[in-house]
Design an enzyme around this catalytic site. Structure first.
Site, PDB file in Angstrom:
ATOM      1  CG  ASP A  39      -2.114  -0.857   1.119  1.00 37.69           C
ATOM      2  OD1 ASP A  39      -2.121  -1.732   0.225  1.00 37.69           O
ATOM      3  OD2 ASP A  39      -3.058  -0.688   1.913  1.00 37.69           O
ATOM      4  CG  HIS A  95       1.928  -0.037   4.445  1.00 37.52           C
ATOM      5  ND1 HIS A  95       1.556  -1.013   5.339  1.00 37.52           N
ATOM      6  CD2 HIS A  95       0.848   0.761   4.268  1.00 37.52           C
ATOM      7  CE1 HIS A  95       0.289  -0.811   5.693  1.00 37.52           C
ATOM      8  NE2 HIS A  95      -0.166   0.250   5.057  1.00 37.52           N
TER       9      HIS A  95
END
Length: 276
Positions: free
Chosen positions: A95, A242
């Site tokens: 992400d 992430h």
């Protein structure tokens, strides 16, 4: 006389207690946004059409202080969002990117282990780093819309505002990779609401959640990130990681530990570009 007085005092006490409002704390059924943010209480009741109603007593995954409680009995949906792959394969998702410091490192490691993943990109980052979006696509990874600037409160806005945000993000992605399918949408923080899920679906995107969250956003260190993923991963897991949004070197370093074991234990896949 003493008994009469005692009885009167007891009656008065009970009457007084009955006039005091119930002080039992009430808990929101909504999705918790950032730690200091609002609570959303617009989850479905059992009789509402549309998304799956919240199941009581379930504990969902978290991201950045988010509380994603409310899985249905099947365990693979959360407010209408996919939380598993639906197959025996495991999916890694990244992400908040792309980021010129960390995304190339992640791509290099995935390439080394011949792994395809799913990248949930933020619109303004896609606009600023179109070369990285193209690099993601060139390596065979799937793209996912993650809103224009990671707006955790997007789901509380009007449908028009949500639609504008998602379309703007898609436009930035397509400017970098014109032919790349964008069929997934991940709400920042997992703060799902009916409007954001509805708009995403209207735009042809399937809401995407997760089932394994090592909280790498909280910088716990590479060893802890790796240990959480390797302990919790199972067939059909969607792993939340992430590649941007802060110092992600710990995630990159954890990935070096994670990939050898994951590829030995599971089939890893990029989420399909034709989800059902």
């Amino acid at each position: 006389m003493t008994l009469v007085v005692t009885g009167l005092l007891g009656s008065a006490y009970l009457l007084g207690r009955s006039l005091i409002p119930d002080q039992t704390p009430r808990h929101s059924t909504g999705v918790t946004t950032a730690v200091d943010g609002p609570h959303y209480a617009d989850q479905p009741s059992a009789g509402e059409p549309g998304l799956t109603p919240q199941a009581s007593g379930s504990a969902g995954p978290t991201e950045a202080g988010q509380d994603g409680t409310g899985r249905d009995a099947g365990g693979d949906r959360l407010f209408g969002a996919h939380a598993t792959t639906g197959t025996h394969r495991l999916a890694l998702t990244f992400d908040d990117g792309p980021d010129p410091r960390y995304t190339p490192q992640v791509l290099a490691l995935l390439r080394e282990f011949d792994v395809r993943a799913t990248f949930c990109v933020v619109g303004e980052n896609a606009q600023n780093h179109p070369d990285l979006v193209q690099a993601i696509v060139n390596d065979g990874h799937t793209l996912c819309n993650h809103s224009w600037h990671h707006d955790v409160g997007l789901g509380a806005r009007s449908a028009d505002a949500i639609r504008s945000d998602l379309l703007r993000t898609n436009a930035a992605i397509r400017a970098a990779a014109p032919d790349a399918p964008i069929v997934w949408y991940r709400q920042p923080g997992g703060a799902w609401t009916y409007p954001v899920v509805s708009v995403a679906r209207q735009l042809g995107m399937t809401p995407l959640h997760w089932s394994v969250d090592p909280s790498d956003w909280d910088l716990p260190g590479a060893s802890k990130i790796a240990a959480t993923v390797l302990t919790q991963a199972e067939p059909d897991s969607v792993v939340l990681l992430h590649d941007a949004g802060g110092d992600r070197q710990g995630t990159v370093d954890a990935l070096r530990q994670i990939l050898p074991e994951l590829t030995a234990r599971f089939e890893l896949e990029a989420l399909p570009t034709d989800p059902t």
